[in-house]
Scaffold this motif. Structure first.
Motif, PDB file in Angstrom:
ATOM      1  N   GLU A 172       0.888  -1.303  -0.024  1.00 15.97           N
ATOM      2  CA  GLU A 172      -0.049   0.050   0.037  1.00 15.97           C
ATOM      3  C   GLU A 172       0.915   1.305  -0.079  1.00 15.97           C
ATOM      4  OE1 GLU A 172      -4.020   0.765   2.068  1.00 15.97           O
ATOM      5  OE2 GLU A 172      -2.661   1.459   3.426  1.00 15.97           O
ATOM      6  N   ALA A 173       1.973   1.106   0.886  1.00 14.31           N
ATOM      7  CA  ALA A 173       2.892   2.541   0.794  1.00 14.31           C
ATOM      8  C   ALA A 173       3.550   2.566  -0.568  1.00 14.31           C
ATOM      9  CB  ALA A 173       3.896   2.223   1.889  1.00 14.31           C
ATOM     10  N   ALA A 174       3.708   1.530  -1.175  1.00 19.45           N
ATOM     11  CA  ALA A 174       4.541   1.605  -2.342  1.00 19.45           C
ATOM     12  C   ALA A 174       3.614   2.333  -3.604  1.00 19.45           C
ATOM     13  CB  ALA A 174       5.177   0.340  -2.873  1.00 19.45           C
ATOM     14  N   ILE A 175       2.209   1.812  -3.436  1.00 21.80           N
ATOM     15  CA  ILE A 175       1.053   2.279  -4.392  1.00 21.80           C
ATOM     16  C   ILE A 175       1.142   3.806  -4.032  1.00 21.80           C
ATOM     17  CG2 ILE A 175      -0.988   2.096  -5.236  1.00 21.80           C
ATOM     18  CD1 ILE A 175       0.946  -0.223  -6.169  1.00 21.80           C
ATOM     19  N   ASP A 176       0.993   4.286  -2.804  1.00 21.35           N
ATOM     20  CA  ASP A 176       0.867   5.813  -2.405  1.00 21.35           C
ATOM     21  C   ASP A 176       1.964   6.379  -3.101  1.00 21.35           C
ATOM     22  OD1 ASP A 176      -1.233   5.320  -0.931  1.00 21.35           O
ATOM     23  OD2 ASP A 176      -0.088   5.169   1.111  1.00 21.35           O
ATOM     24  N   GLU A 177       3.247   5.826  -3.027  1.00 22.13           N
ATOM     25  CA  GLU A 177       4.421   6.426  -3.684  1.00 22.13           C
ATOM     26  C   GLU A 177       4.248   6.528  -5.350  1.00 22.13           C
ATOM     27  OE1 GLU A 177       9.374   5.954  -4.228  1.00 22.13           O
ATOM     28  OE2 GLU A 177       8.283   4.522  -3.001  1.00 22.13           O
ATOM     29  N   LEU A 178       3.774   5.582  -5.859  1.00 19.95           N
ATOM     30  CA  LEU A 178       3.556   5.520  -7.359  1.00 19.95           C
ATOM     31  C   LEU A 178       2.453   6.512  -7.670  1.00 19.95           C
ATOM     32  CD1 LEU A 178       3.716   4.438 -10.250  1.00 19.95           C
ATOM     33  CD2 LEU A 178       2.234   2.783  -9.470  1.00 19.95           C
ATOM     34  N   GLU A 179       1.440   6.503  -6.822  1.00 17.66           N
ATOM     35  CA  GLU A 179       0.334   7.553  -7.338  1.00 17.66           C
ATOM     36  C   GLU A 179       0.447   8.979  -6.996  1.00 17.66           C
ATOM     37  OE1 GLU A 179      -3.093   6.775  -8.439  1.00 17.66           O
ATOM     38  OE2 GLU A 179      -1.964   5.166  -9.199  1.00 17.66           O
ATOM     39  N   ASN A 180       1.359   9.450  -6.031  1.00 17.61           N
ATOM     40  CA  ASN A 180       1.496  10.548  -5.252  1.00 17.61           C
ATOM     41  C   ASN A 180       2.703  11.502  -6.159  1.00 17.61           C
ATOM     42  OD1 ASN A 180      -0.762  10.012  -3.728  1.00 17.61           O
ATOM     43  ND2 ASN A 180       0.708   9.592  -1.792  1.00 17.61           N
ATOM     44  N   ASP A 181       3.512  10.558  -6.820  1.00 21.73           N
ATOM     45  CA  ASP A 181       4.627  11.302  -7.268  1.00 21.73           C
ATOM     46  C   ASP A 181       4.389  11.594  -8.722  1.00 21.73           C
ATOM     47  OD1 ASP A 181       7.190  11.993  -8.348  1.00 21.73           O
ATOM     48  OD2 ASP A 181       8.188  10.807  -6.751  1.00 21.73           O
ATOM     49  N   ARG A 182       4.408  12.784  -9.328  1.00 22.08           N
ATOM     50  CA  ARG A 182       4.009  13.119 -10.627  1.00 22.08           C
ATOM     51  C   ARG A 182       5.103  12.503 -11.597  1.00 22.08           C
ATOM     52  NH1 ARG A 182       2.993  19.384 -11.904  1.00 22.08           N
ATOM     53  NH2 ARG A 182       1.088  18.908 -10.749  1.00 22.08           N
ATOM     54  N   GLU A 183       6.418  12.635 -11.260  1.00 20.22           N
ATOM     55  CA  GLU A 183       7.422  11.920 -12.024  1.00 20.22           C
ATOM     56  C   GLU A 183       7.542  10.174 -12.203  1.00 20.22           C
ATOM     57  OE1 GLU A 183       9.497  13.907 -13.578  1.00 20.22           O
ATOM     58  OE2 GLU A 183       8.409  15.418 -12.984  1.00 20.22           O
ATOM     59  N   LEU A 184       6.557   9.941 -11.248  1.00 19.90           N
ATOM     60  CA  LEU A 184       6.485   8.292 -11.457  1.00 19.90           C
ATOM     61  C   LEU A 184       5.116   8.066 -12.372  1.00 19.90           C
ATOM     62  CD1 LEU A 184       7.288   7.057  -8.019  1.00 19.90           C
ATOM     63  CD2 LEU A 184       8.580   6.499  -9.944  1.00 19.90           C
ATOM     64  N   TRP A 185       5.177   7.123 -13.432  1.00 22.06           N
ATOM     65  CA  TRP A 185       4.507   7.077 -14.305  1.00 22.06           C
ATOM     66  C   TRP A 185       3.732   5.641 -14.567  1.00 22.06           C
ATOM     67  CZ3 TRP A 185       6.706  10.299 -18.882  1.00 22.06           C
ATOM     68  CH2 TRP A 185       6.702  11.628 -18.593  1.00 22.06           C
TER      69      TRP A 185
END
Length: 255
Positions: free
Chosen positions: A35-48
């Motif tokens: 869940e934390a990793a998905i948060d990182e993916l979703e919240n960072d504009r530089e991760l697509w």
């Protein structure tokens, strides 16, 4: 050592399940880590784009039965993500499963929760819950027949028997089957083909495409028009035609 590790490669986030000694079974720590990793993916504009991979020889055996028998079964689910912190998560960005080995029960449901899958030749997929007087409660009951068709989906559900990667590819569950040594290269190549495109357009296309088998045509026409209207307000919408006219590669900003 973390049971879920992340690694950034330009616009790609690699999420690795790291409990090989437990066949990458999902316990509370794994669920929270995903869940934390998905948060990182979703919240960072530089991760697509994200990739979910595993260490060891098994993608995931599903729920950690030791945790369940110890009365900690509720920890395998999070409020936002459901099982493994993922299967019910409302995501906007594409997620690729890199199945290095057996993806069974909840492990198969993790694959089904992803948008695409690249599999090693050794990988197998299955939902054997009925063999233990259980049912796949993390999305498999409806996602599997959508992925492989109703007849085969019913067969897999009621027999509990697994299928090899080659058969999963034939049925449309898997995008590509490759030798084990090339698995991550192929997953990264697929992710790279996606990140070459406008990220907001990719997200809009993903959102509607995943509704293709559940919504009516009228709903999908309306959603398509609304998405196009929203995209037309973005900087990337202007950049695409401009780059084409100027005969250069576009520079996407995800805004």
């Amino acid at each position: 050592m973390a049971v879920v590790e992340t690694e950034r490669r330009e616009h790609i986030l690699i999420i690795t399940l790291n409990r090989p000694e437990a066949r990458n079974a999902v316990n509370g720590e794994v669920a929270r880590g995903i869940e934390a990793a998905i948060d990182e993916l979703e919240n960072d504009r530089e991760l697509w784009v994200g990739i979910i991979a595993s260490s060891g020889k098994v993608f995931s055996a599903g729920a950690d039965l030791k945790a369940v028998s110890a009365g900690k079964g509720n920890e395998l689910w999070t409020d936002r993500g459901g099982f493994a912190g993922l299967v019910k998560r409302d995501r906007t960005k594409p997620l690729i499963a890199a199945a290095n080995g057996a993806a069974l029960a909840g492990g198969c449901e993790i694959v089904l929760a992803c948008d695409m899958c690249v599999a090693a030749e050794e990988a197998v997929f299955g939902v054997p819950e009925v063999k233990r007087s259980l049912i796949p409660g993390a999305g498999g009951l409806f996602r599997l027949p959508r992925a492989v068709g109703p007849a085969v989906g019913m067969e897999l559900m009621l027999t509990g028997d697994p299928i090899p990667a080659a058969r999963a590819y034939e049925l449309g569950l898997v995008n590509k089957v490759v030798p084990q040594a090339k698995l991550m290269d192929e997953a990264l190549a697929l992710a790279g083909r996606i990140t070459a495109n406008a990220p907001l357009a990719v997200q809009a296309a993903k959102k509607i495409t995943e509704r293709a088998l559940t919504d009516t045509d009228d709903q999908l026409w309306a959603a398509s028009a609304a998405s196009m209207k929203e995209l037309s307000k973005t900087e990337d919408y202007k950049e695409g035609p401009r780059a084409f006219i100027e005969k250069r590669e576009p520079v996407w900003q995800a805004k």
